[in-house]
Design an enzyme around this catalytic site. Sequence first.
Site: not given
Ligand code: PLP
Length: 411
Positions: A225-226, A370, A127, A200
Amino acid sequence: MTPITRPDCVRRDDEDPLAGFRREFLLPEGVIYLDGNSLGALPAAAPGRIARTVEHEWGERLIASWNDAGWWDKPRALGAKLAPLVGAAPHEVVVGDGTSANLFKALVAALRLNPERHVVLGEKGNFPTDLYITEGVAEIMGAVERRVDADNRAALAGALAAGDVAVLLLSHVDYRTGALRDMAEITRLAHANGTLVVWDLCHSVGALPIELAGCGVDFAVGCTYKYLNAGPGAPAFVFAAQRHHSAARQPLTGWHGHARPFDFSGEYAPAEGASSFLSGSQPVVAAAALEASLDLWQRVDLRLLREKSVALTELFIEQTRSAGLDLVTPPEPDRRGSQVALRHPEGYPIVQALIARGVVGDFRAPDVLRFGFAPLYLRYADVFDAASALVEVVRSGQWRDPRFAAAKAVT
Ligand SMILES: *Cc1c(COP(=O)(O)O)cnc(C)c1O
């Protein structure tokens, strides 16, 4: 194999031990929501909890609520509630800041714990924020960033065997492909090579059981939030293994991470446990939504959750086969998270055409469709209907309608 029918799916819903959780979410009428891996649905208890925090705790009790309503301790209390979902002890997790900020803190702390080494090993295609934060950390710490294909075991082993990697950062589940990495084995491999690991968990927490302590993980971060349904911009969490508590030094040394913040001392002294990873004031109103969600999660059997998740993704893969899209997600159930990714060069308009029919998935450039499967509020019949809709949209060419081509800011 006899084809699966819709009545088969309705029967499975009737027998589903998790079926009752759907009533604990407020879902819009006529929508099949396959995007809970991006923004989870609204827990029915959340609006009331937020209203109480705003109207009573803030409006009436004002500053007394820092003590009386537990505002001050909320990052630790919520961390303790989240800990069982990731296989950690209560004092190893705190809730606060965002995933990006927590990544920064965990990576710097890990580099400082391994001072003889100067390489941060990340993964190609992670990500973007993980890649960008790693770049930023490397620059500030005078470290070198390398990237490896996390799903190529030989490449990963080779990169670790170089003997100069201070810390490895991997996503437990890949946000695009849905590939699930073997946390126990990779952590063992890293440690055998003198490397610390930051995992992560953004796409695995609330999607499957996680055993951070059992796997000997050093640090982990994740968002709420996911799959955890805490609402847009909800605070993230950070895990620090107990064995690192006395030596770990994170760089954002704010007063909320101080051992005795109300001494208002001029010198920083880190708090005990994962609390030292806190920095400044946290969003109390947003935390109310997270608390409502975590209260619900306390009652979820994660083994049943995983069983249903696998069954839902299997069902979707099977029922969309005739659409002829390439499966990006690993076909073996034990190698994927709770999502299915399919590839098509016209993925964007196909997803838009599906959304117009009430089936909400998303698109990740350049060509990935997705679909996330949140087992607490999705039914087998929903997945059957969503798969049928996808097959029909692709086969009929409905997606060619020009109204589906215009790209929006958030895909
Ligand atoms: C959703 C996600 C993030 C989100 O980071 P934020 O700081 O909340 O914007 C980070 N890493 C991964 C792998 C994600 O899927």
